[in-house]
Design an enzyme around this catalytic site. Sequence first.
Site, PDB file in Angstrom:
ATOM      1  N   HIS A  26     -15.291  62.525  26.645  1.00 14.31           N
ATOM      2  CA  HIS A  26     -14.176  62.761  25.725  1.00 14.31           C
ATOM      3  C   HIS A  26     -13.704  64.189  25.859  1.00 14.31           C
ATOM      4  O   HIS A  26     -14.433  65.074  26.331  1.00 14.31           O
ATOM      5  CB  HIS A  26     -14.582  62.462  24.275  1.00 14.31           C
ATOM      6  N   CYS A  27     -12.422  64.426  25.466  1.00 13.11           N
ATOM      7  CA  CYS A  27     -11.894  65.778  25.373  1.00 13.11           C
ATOM      8  C   CYS A  27     -11.631  66.054  23.900  1.00 13.11           C
ATOM      9  O   CYS A  27     -12.303  65.502  23.034  1.00 13.11           O
ATOM     10  CB  CYS A  27     -10.641  65.944  26.230  1.00 13.11           C
ATOM     11  N   ALA A  28     -10.655  66.868  23.597  1.00 12.49           N
ATOM     12  CA  ALA A  28     -10.425  67.243  22.201  1.00 12.49           C
ATOM     13  C   ALA A  28      -9.967  66.067  21.348  1.00 12.49           C
ATOM     14  O   ALA A  28     -10.292  65.986  20.165  1.00 12.49           O
ATOM     15  CB  ALA A  28      -9.386  68.364  22.132  1.00 12.49           C
ATOM     16  N   ARG A  30      -9.254  62.564  23.007  1.00 11.66           N
ATOM     17  CA  ARG A  30      -9.232  61.267  23.680  1.00 11.66           C
ATOM     18  C   ARG A  30     -10.608  60.854  24.180  1.00 11.66           C
ATOM     19  O   ARG A  30     -11.367  61.662  24.697  1.00 11.66           O
ATOM     20  CB  ARG A  30      -8.289  61.299  24.885  1.00 11.66           C
TER      21      ARG A  30
END
Length: 661
Positions: A26-28, A30
């Site tokens: 995951h990113c910030a 998504r």
Amino acid sequence: MMDYAKIASQVIELSGGKSNIRSVAHCATRLRLQLRNNDLRNEEAISDVEGVKGVFLTQSQFQIIFGAGLVNLICDEVQKQLGTVQESREEEPEEKGNAVQRFIKMLSDIFVPIIPAIVAGGLLMGLNNLLTSPLIGGQSLIELYPQWQGLAAAINTFANAPFTFLPVLIGFSATKKFGGNPFLGAAMGMIMVHPDLLNAYQIGVAQAPVWNIFGFEIAAIGYQGTVLPVLAVAWILASIEKRLHKVTPTWLDNLTTPLLSILITSFMTFIFVGPILRQAGNLLAAGITWTYNTLGPVGGALFGFVYAPITMTGMHHSFIAIETQLLANSAQTGGSFIFSTASMNNVAQGAAVLTVLLMTKNEKIKSICSASGISALLGITEPAMFGVTLKLKYPFYAAMTGSAVGSAYLAGTRTLAQALGAAGLPGFISMKPDHYLNFAIGLALSMAVSFGLTIVFWKKFGLERQDGNGNGKQPGRKSGVQGTAALGTVEGEGTVECAVKAESPSEPERASALFYSPMSGRILPVSQSADEMFASRALGDGMAVDPADGLVCAPCDGTVTMIFPTGHAMGIASDSGFEVLIHAGIDTVKLNGEGFEVFVEQGQHVKKGDRLLRMDLDFIRSKGLNPQTMMIFTEGAVLEVEVFPAANGGADHEAVIVRRK
């Protein structure tokens, strides 16, 4: 309260099950899934899962937007339910896209995992600025309260650590991305900032120690705060390590491969790779800063205006490397204008979404706006852009304009960030205290312009009809008169507006119509397109075809309203009153018409099944491009599009029913 386990279970099931998931991260905002077979995912069902704000396929990665904070919890639960997900070398997905897209994705994969550490350091740096800046009668807090000096000194140390040892973070992440041992990458980063080396910030101030090796002198200078040298060193290290693994006997591999990898890479680093790329990084940062400062408000406005489209493509991740370099050399550069511009863009998007919240009567859109608008003001714009402004189009333009105005003001007043952080309303902590007022004025200008223009566009173009509460006609389109069909931004060609001289039928426009496939081949909903822009439905809903042959036929009776100069795209106004865009191939605009033969002319009336154009599939594939063809209904949210997928549909396949809401 959300049931994270249930949400994770639904995501796994609707993504094709555990066996279809190669990896999860995951990113910030998504959740990023690497799937073995993307066709097994059910995007529409996942969109209805609690907490999901949007879904799309980019490159070979399936991304589900949950928003900041929630995505961490969902990712943890998904990983827990999946257990250990391993991905064999043979199963690694083929890198898609052109060289620029692959480079941007590479930078994103390297920097996204280390952003939390950089943001933590940036916010601590902002807190240190509050303690040490002369805010009260020309004196700082620690001057007024000397007992706080120890606290300020400690916070300053904590804040500087991620930047001082940045090569360690980048070395670990980049070497992992390049297929090497990330711990060897971290070790190389440590070597590059070793205390025995002259600190990079002391260049020109102190004399660098020299290693004299058989008469050859090597300057022992560190690489604190650098980016480009570490990226290159990580690639060299990973390449050497992988080659040594192939040629070294297994009984020696664990002993000699790490030794030789570090030894060879270290000498290459200090002899020529590091010095050359350090200078290149300094010149890049200085050049960008000079351009921005020279153009002043004009440069700020241009950068602010295009920041949102850049974010859509993912290219904003490539700014992290430049921004880190600007901040690391803030004594020369003054700070980062990129963070300031990002803040203007984010609050402008938030203001546009909150304006839609005030104007719309559609309850579903209201629920999306309330969460995504606040999220954008706090620094996360994907839900706002993909969920609201892009779908309604004109609020997106309003936000771009607001961002341009605010960024122009900041450029004119030289308001630069001193640290990374949350780009938006919380961005104050990343600014110098004496810049707070100008930063606040920039935020106010961005939000006010975005808010005002969204209202103007809402009334002028009848956006209340697009949000599902009106009569369903496209803004600007009336029976028997000329209108415009916005085809959107396609493959970097810019916004294409085509005049639709629709010879409207004498009876009112029909509420629904049937369209046939323009080509033979596998028929998919456009949400499953290999092109991220089309898959996001930013240009409208529709279908995609993986063609079996290169002939494109008319999907309906209608008038050809536009033929793109390169022959790869054309618009049709159907006799039933709907506007269609047919786009042959992905990124095929680059071919400048090669491989395409057009059989019709603009203004010509065609019947269903008439030949429109032919593309040379072999030629297109030989250029490394995907011939997947899209048929898009460009009127956006006023339409309901139902696609009938087929594994091997012919040109006479009944492919789509379109209804006006």
